[in-house]
Design an enzyme around this catalytic site. Sequence first.
Site, short mmCIF file in Angstrom:
data_model
loop_
_atom_site.label_atom_id
_atom_site.label_comp_id
_atom_site.label_asym_id
_atom_site.label_seq_id
_atom_site.Cartn_x
_atom_site.Cartn_y
_atom_site.Cartn_z
N GLY B 207 0.83 -1.20 0.00
CA GLY B 207 0.00 0.00 0.00
C GLY B 207 0.86 1.25 0.00
CB SER B 208 0.04 4.71 0.96
OG SER B 208 -1.13 4.73 0.18
CB ILE B 209 4.38 1.98 3.63
CG1 ILE B 209 4.28 0.55 3.12
CG2 ILE B 209 3.51 2.20 4.84
CD1 ILE B 209 4.90 -0.46 4.06
CE LYS B 211 0.51 6.96 -2.47
NZ LYS B 211 -0.72 7.26 -1.73
#
Lengths: 425, 471
Positions: B207-209, B211
Amino acid sequence: MTQNKQGALKKPDIDWILLAMTLFEATAFILLALYDGFDPVSLILAVSVPLILVAQVLLLGRAFPHMDKYILIVANFLCGVGLIMLYRLAPDKALKQLLFYGVGVMAMVCMTFLVARFRHWRVLRLPVMGVSVLLLALTLVIGKETYGAKNWIDLKFFSLQPSEFVKVALILCLAMDLSEKRTIGQLLPVGLFAVACVGLIVLQKDLGAVLICFIVCIVVYFTATSNWLLCLSGLLAAAGGSVVMYKLFPHVQTRVAIWQDPWATPQDGGYQIVQSLIAIASGGMSGLGLGLGSASKSVPVVESDFIFSAVCEEFGIIVGLTVIALYVLLFIRGMLLAMRARSSFHALLAVGTVTSLALQTFMILGGVIKMVPLTGVTLPFISYGGSSMLSCMLMLGMLQGVSIVVGEQDESQWRMARRREAWQP
Amino acid sequence: MREIKKNARAVLCAVLVMFIALGGYFFYAVYNYGSRWFTTPYNTRLRAAKKTVIAGDILDRNGAVLVTSDADGERVYPTDRDTRKAVSHVIGDANAQVPTGAETFLAADLLGFNANIFDRAAQIFQQKRKGSDVTLTIDAALQTYIAEVFPDENDGAVAVINYETGEVLALYSSPEYDAKHPENFEDLEQDNGVLLNRATQGRYAPGSIFKIVTLACALENIPGVTERTFTCEGTYQIDEENRLTDTDGEGHGTITLKEAFTKSCNIAFGQLAMELGEDKLRATAEKMGFNGNFLFDDLIVYESLFPREIPDAGELAWTGVGQGRLTAVPLHMAMIAGAVGNGGWMVEPQLVMTVSDSAGGVKNSLNTKNYLQCFSPQNAAILEEYMLATVAEGTGARAAVEGHSIAGKTGTAQVNSSGGRYSPHAWYVGYCAEEEHPYAIAVVVENGGSGGSVAGRLAGKIMKKAIDIVE
Ligand SMILES: [Zn+2]
């Protein structure tokens, strides 16, 4: 270069090396004698094995001053390591191996004598070829199968593996014919012989021996003719052939898959290699100590193909690397003989022998440490097996024969040079 | 003859090259993989040794005994059930059913195989030898606290490390098992992978980690990217079939790169990923250990995976925001977050503090090693600024610890399993940006929901505890 620089060794060096090696062997057997209750047989070995080594160096060294003593000592020491390990793994096999070793030493002396003194090689050529092909063909008919390869003839008291001896014959014949004849027609017999040998061994499905014979042929041919093109295309053809074999035969695919990831099937297909790697890792740098490992229980065929794993487990990685270094020393000395030889027959003989031994050593050592796919060949001089021991000793004899010829030629030339010097004012 | 001599020399060279390669490979393989080969469950020596060797104790960093042996050599676990279960995956079990546990992976020490040659000679004459005691870097109290605050109804994992020294302070995996009752292990394993240590072996969609990786890649490859602004309308049509969406469809409006990071805007990062392309993104990820081969001395850690190929722009964009076929291992993610705090350098994780043999010799096993340079110092500083802002004013607000400067990133990883849509995995990775408390953390709560409110909150509590109790 005079023979003093390269030929005979300085005496004190040899003495020290010899002493160290005999002490190693004797200590190991005495340890084994005391390890699990008192064992007198091991004490007999503690005396006899070092004695065989020392006797060879003293007696043969006197009879043939130009023998390569490095090669002699290293090969015998490797046999000694094998015997120690075998006695620890399977004492009855070690005693048989001691017998093979003794017979092997005699075979080596005969071969040394033949190469050094016998002048009528030509006579032997055709009979040797005939017997070799016959033996291989016979194996296909009455041979028995082990680990997928049909390469043994059972003689009740002794199992014969003809492909081991065919290697020796092949090297001899290649060296003989390629050293003189050059036209295609004249090379036809030896060419046919080589093709017959490789073909018959392919039929036996003995992949390791096929590879050794084929590459020995190519290397000897290359050394004799410098024909890069033909040899490269030969190697390419072999590579192509391997790919075809891989595609055609499922058991080759399995073997490659096991090599790539033995840990995927640790209980069945990859079992041997997994246990071999575990044994090596268990020894660590200094080893668990002679008699304290358990490769004898966990690694299959530990006394022949996988003996190096047992050596590493009990003596440690350092001794394992030393063993590799000793092989390399033997090969270097052998190749130096080839470079010093004055006749192409002797040069080719040495090149063929070293190539065969080196390839075999590399294939099995690389196999047990998972560097290359496993091909069931023995570790020269160390592994258990009569045929293997005898053929290795015969090859050793060929190298010693070449060494004597080279040494004597060097010496006579040196004498001549001295005489010439003396004549000059 | 001259020709033959020359050719013989060539053959000799070939032989030498072969054997140098052989010796080199041999040494390399044993050096790097030796302990892994030795500690596999297929090594019969370990089982055999247990009959003749009394295995050493395993202690935590404060000396608390996590496993010991009684006079017969049977393994004895702490009487406190909570502690026992909290440290279960770190310790493993006596029968190598959890092969990554310390009991198995450190067996060479515990069973005294690594003792020196004189020790071993002396031991031959003893009836039962004693192995070495191993002190781990784990803090059992912190580990027990994590077990206590971790939601009971969810599976998941937590990893806490010291990002300057590499010491692993906690490795928690839920569900736990009870090493005292090994008889029901088989049922457990069939249920839902209870014996798997999710902190070191769990492979989750990040997921967004992720990024963090996309941002690092943009900083490396697009000059002046920090000055850019992005326009987010909540959705973005990539091509006919593929569409990027934000978690809440409202749209973030016109935002800077920093705001896109702190608010975790998928539109901005998806576009960045498409602009960078899969090769650059993969290169940056691999620089941080994705697709690598971790061969750490003290513990087995699975590597995270970046796809070998990405077929279309849609998947590329989704990969940039941490979806697609990416997988991330919690401890590895904590190491990446720690690398930001450590000026760009990831250190090798260390699980063993000391090994004391039965003769009283103590070997210090802590040995800080820089493992990978993940970021340049400049980019690490920018990442730190953005991650601090994420906790101060962005999605990571709940991970804040009062009075301490915390940097982090949340993630809410969508999972589609057969049988319908599940709640997403809640992720948080971050670290404490203080020299006295150089701790990094990764938290994943399976099907836990929103990363910020579930994983972030949990991470805040754990980080506060770590700051309070770890010395
Ligand atoms: Zn947005």
